[in-house]
Motif scaffolding. Structure first.
Motif, mmCIF file in Angstrom:
data_model
loop_
_atom_site.group_PDB
_atom_site.id
_atom_site.type_symbol
_atom_site.label_atom_id
_atom_site.label_comp_id
_atom_site.label_asym_id
_atom_site.label_seq_id
_atom_site.Cartn_x
_atom_site.Cartn_y
_atom_site.Cartn_z
ATOM 1 N N UNK A 21 38.233 26.937 53.760
ATOM 2 C CA UNK A 21 38.410 28.109 54.611
ATOM 3 C C UNK A 21 39.678 28.888 54.274
ATOM 4 N N UNK A 22 40.728 28.196 53.845
ATOM 5 C CA UNK A 22 41.962 28.902 53.509
ATOM 6 C C UNK A 22 42.039 29.262 52.023
ATOM 7 N N UNK A 23 41.017 28.932 51.265
ATOM 8 C CA UNK A 23 41.021 29.371 49.865
ATOM 9 C C UNK A 23 40.861 30.884 49.817
ATOM 10 N N UNK A 24 41.561 31.504 48.901
ATOM 11 C CA UNK A 24 41.476 32.957 48.752
ATOM 12 C C UNK A 24 41.136 33.278 47.302
ATOM 13 N N UNK A 25 40.343 34.322 47.126
ATOM 14 C CA UNK A 25 39.926 34.759 45.798
ATOM 15 C C UNK A 25 40.077 36.272 45.717
ATOM 16 N N UNK A 26 40.539 36.740 44.603
ATOM 17 C CA UNK A 26 40.676 38.173 44.410
ATOM 18 C C UNK A 26 40.158 38.566 43.034
ATOM 19 N N UNK A 27 39.251 39.537 42.950
ATOM 20 C CA UNK A 27 38.808 40.011 41.638
ATOM 21 C C UNK A 27 39.956 40.583 40.807
ATOM 22 N N UNK A 28 41.104 40.838 41.450
ATOM 23 C CA UNK A 28 42.262 41.358 40.739
ATOM 24 C C UNK A 28 43.158 40.288 40.149
ATOM 25 N N UNK A 29 42.809 39.014 40.328
ATOM 26 C CA UNK A 29 43.588 37.932 39.724
ATOM 27 C C UNK A 29 43.109 37.720 38.288
ATOM 28 N N UNK A 30 43.669 38.496 37.378
ATOM 29 C CA UNK A 30 43.311 38.431 35.967
ATOM 30 C C UNK A 30 44.377 37.647 35.195
ATOM 31 N N UNK A 31 44.046 37.321 33.956
ATOM 32 C CA UNK A 31 44.998 36.697 33.031
ATOM 33 C C UNK A 31 44.991 37.521 31.753
ATOM 34 N N UNK A 32 46.005 37.362 30.890
ATOM 35 C CA UNK A 32 46.040 38.146 29.655
ATOM 36 C C UNK A 32 44.739 38.005 28.852
ATOM 37 N N UNK A 33 44.185 39.152 28.477
ATOM 38 C CA UNK A 33 42.950 39.169 27.708
ATOM 39 C C UNK A 33 41.707 39.427 28.526
ATOM 40 N N UNK A 34 41.845 39.539 29.861
ATOM 41 C CA UNK A 34 40.716 39.827 30.748
ATOM 42 C C UNK A 34 41.162 40.871 31.762
ATOM 43 N N UNK A 35 40.307 41.853 32.031
ATOM 44 C CA UNK A 35 40.689 42.908 32.962
ATOM 45 C C UNK A 35 39.482 43.558 33.615
ATOM 46 N N UNK A 36 39.711 44.624 34.380
ATOM 47 C CA UNK A 36 38.636 45.285 35.121
ATOM 48 C C UNK A 36 37.881 46.290 34.260
ATOM 49 N N UNK A 37 36.827 46.827 34.828
ATOM 50 C CA UNK A 37 36.077 47.933 34.224
ATOM 51 C C UNK A 37 36.074 49.086 35.219
ATOM 52 N N UNK A 38 35.494 50.233 34.863
ATOM 53 C CA UNK A 38 35.418 51.353 35.823
ATOM 54 C C UNK A 38 34.364 51.184 36.909
ATOM 55 N N UNK A 39 33.706 50.043 36.994
ATOM 56 C CA UNK A 39 32.742 49.744 38.052
ATOM 57 C C UNK A 39 33.370 50.091 39.405
ATOM 58 N N UNK A 40 32.768 51.045 40.133
ATOM 59 C CA UNK A 40 33.381 51.536 41.367
ATOM 60 C C UNK A 40 33.367 50.501 42.489
ATOM 61 N N UNK A 41 32.402 49.591 42.482
ATOM 62 C CA UNK A 41 32.431 48.497 43.453
ATOM 63 C C UNK A 41 33.579 47.541 43.143
ATOM 64 N N UNK A 42 33.738 47.217 41.873
ATOM 65 C CA UNK A 42 34.833 46.335 41.473
ATOM 66 C C UNK A 42 36.180 46.968 41.792
ATOM 67 N N UNK A 43 36.324 48.246 41.511
ATOM 68 C CA UNK A 43 37.593 48.921 41.772
ATOM 69 C C UNK A 43 37.973 48.818 43.246
ATOM 70 N N UNK A 44 37.004 48.974 44.144
ATOM 71 C CA UNK A 44 37.286 48.846 45.568
ATOM 72 C C UNK A 44 37.648 47.426 45.957
ATOM 73 N N UNK A 45 36.992 46.449 45.331
ATOM 74 C CA UNK A 45 37.260 45.056 45.665
ATOM 75 C C UNK A 45 38.647 44.619 45.189
ATOM 76 N N UNK A 46 39.180 45.275 44.161
ATOM 77 C CA UNK A 46 40.522 44.941 43.696
ATOM 78 C C UNK A 46 41.546 45.118 44.802
ATOM 79 N N UNK A 47 41.297 46.089 45.698
ATOM 80 C CA UNK A 47 42.167 46.263 46.868
ATOM 81 C C UNK A 47 41.707 45.418 48.047
ATOM 82 N N UNK A 48 40.407 45.455 48.343
ATOM 83 C CA UNK A 48 39.908 44.918 49.604
ATOM 84 C C UNK A 48 40.094 43.416 49.734
#
Length: 492
Positions: free
Chosen positions: A314-341
């Motif tokens: 229950x206290x585990x947290x996940x964020x699509x914005x937790x990247x590491x070197x060599x991996x990043x986001x795309x212009x996917x508008x759903x993904x872009x919103x989730x990076x904040x939300x």
């Protein structure tokens, strides 16, 4: 002679003081009122009142387990991520499964997408891959997400989920037709978390050491085989054992029957994206395997249960914005919103220091930030300075971005997503329907028809809009659905 009780540790208060009596409240005389000086009583009751943090607005009902990801193929031509740097390399993981719409006490065996939130504890920091058990989603722009979820949750007036709300939104959002076909098909109710696939769903970027970048999609193919429940089976199981999926996962790991998934990626050269027949950043679309065949890159095994569901699941947290070197986001508008939300939700729900908790903090490296104080801050930084730059030996930046820069052009504005050659809201839903066998089609139509028929008798307009979307995906699909709904509504 030493008694058994003398060998046991002493019960204490939260401040460590020994507890003399944990059975009786201190009172003013025998049978008298309780005294405010009984601090153990107030400590226990106050803690009990606060034992529940706000549940997740979505994905509240979940289960999780620790495991290991093992690289099985050389992908260094595509990414410089260290945890993917050599065949045989292993990385600790934590995977949380969940339903989407139900609350914390809901049943597991329901028709609902399943969340797939996977944390890799890499030596370069935690990498979170947050997707679903379907490769697509209902909407393509995050600005519509609160509206969509409001239709799936309880109505402000009735306090129940309402078919009117669900189908009003879906019928007015034809982009949902593909995902709705997935949801009401045979894979809409997995038999267990072990017997379903997982997907990153979004498109992500991989960058190699040379600075070249690629677009990728992740697939996790269950090695246990796909198993699903019919609606009747699910209805019975949800009533008999609401914890069915959570129990199955825990007991499987307890007996040493560790579930595994074969991890695959689809890789698209960056230059292909502009002219690909579907918008590659549209979450309501897949990349057909004939265009970009999935490539096996690893194995995921779950092999250790959490010791405490609240602390670790229950206290585990996940964020699509937790990247590491060599991996990043795309212009996917759903993904872009989730990076904040997502991180914003965790700061509200668990607290500003949620990433300090054992399940969330890096396991293979150390987090070095200048963030201090706030709720549950544990003082881990000691006397170290909390600013940068400083001349006291504090951590410094690398100067190298985690992922590659991508070109952008045009004017700012509220733009509709780019339309590619074969983009529409129905083609892939129709393709999915035509892939099904006759028995699958019958079950799909029965599942959909039963739900659409629940729309209020005076709202035939919603019913007609909903059926028209499926008709545009495939004429036979729409015809069968229309006949089924008509018959069911006659019986109401």
């Amino acid at each position: 002679m030493t008694t058994q009780d003398e060998l046991r540790p002493t019960l204490t208060t939260e401040s460590g003081a020994p507890v003399a009596d944990n059975q009786n409240t201190e009172t003013a005389g025998v049978g008298g009122p309780a005294l405010i000086q009984d601090q153990l009583l107030f400590e226990k009751l106050a803690h009990f009142n606060r034992e529940r943090i706000p549940e997740r607005v979505v994905h509240a009902r979940g289960a999780g387990a620790y495991g290991t990801f093992t690289v099985t193929a050389d992908v260094t031509a595509y990414t410089r991520a260290k945890f993917l740097s050599e065949v045989g390399k292993q990385t600790e993981t934590f995977l949380r499964f969940s339903t989407v719409a139900g609350n914390l006490g809901a049943a597991d065996a329901v028709r609902d997408p399943r969340g797939w939130a996977l944390k890799f504890y890499t030596e370069e920091g935690n990498y979170d891959l947050v997707g679903n058990n379907t490769p697509v989603f209902f909407i393509k722009d995050a600005i519509k997400f609160p509206d969509f979820i409001h239709t799936q949750k309880r109505d402000p007036y009735t306090g129940s989920q309402e078919a009117d709300n669900v189908w009003d939104f879906w019928s007015l959002s034809p982009e949902s037709t593909h995902q709705v076909t997935w949801l009401f098909g045979d894979r809409g109710i997995p038999a267990s978390y072990r017997h379903m696939d997982g997907f990153g769903s979004h498109t992500f970027q991989w960058e190699n050491e040379a600075g070249e970048y690629f677009w990728v999609k992740y697939h996790f193919k269950t090695d246990q085989g796909i198993r699903n429940l019919t609606q009747d089976e699910a209805n019975r199981l949800a009533g008999e054992d609401p914890d069915s999926h959570q129990r199955d996962l825990r007991e499987s790991i307890e007996r040493g029957d560790f579930p595994t998934w074969t991890v695959q990626v689809q890789i698209m050269p960056a230059a292909d994206a502009a002219t690909y027949r579907f918008n590659p950043f549209d979450l309501t679309k897949v990349w057909p395997h004939a265009d970009y065949p999935p490539i096996e890159i690893g194995k995921l095994e779950l092999n250790r249960n959490p010791d405490n569901v609240f602390a670790e699941v229950e206290q585990s947290i996940f964020s699509p914005g937790h990247f590491v070197p060599g991996i990043g986001p795309s212009p996917d508008k759903m993904l872009q919103g989730r990076l904040f939300a997502y991180p914003d939700a965790h700061r509200y729900r668990v607290g500003i220091n949620a990433d300090h908790l054992p399940v969330n903090r890096p396991h293979a490296t150390e987090a070095r930030t200048n963030g201090r104080d706030g709720h549950l801050y544990d003082g881990r930084h000691g006397r170290r300075k909390n600013y940068e730059p400083n001349s006291f030996g504090g951590p410094v930046q690398t100067g190298r971005p985690l992922w590659a820069a991508v070109p952008v052009n045009g004017l700012t504005g509220n733009h509709v997503a780019p339309v590619h050659a074969e983009d529409d809201d129905f083609v892939q839903a129709g393709n999915l329907y035509r892939l099904m066998g006759e028995d699958e089609k019958q079950r799909l139509v029965a599942n959909l028809g039963g739900f659409i028929a629940k729309v209020s008798a005076d709202r035939d307009d919603i019913v007609e809009r909903a059926i028209e979307n499926f008709r545009r995906a495939d004429a036979d699909y729409g015809r069968r659905l229309e006949e089924t709904v008509r018959e069911l509504r006659k019986q109401k």
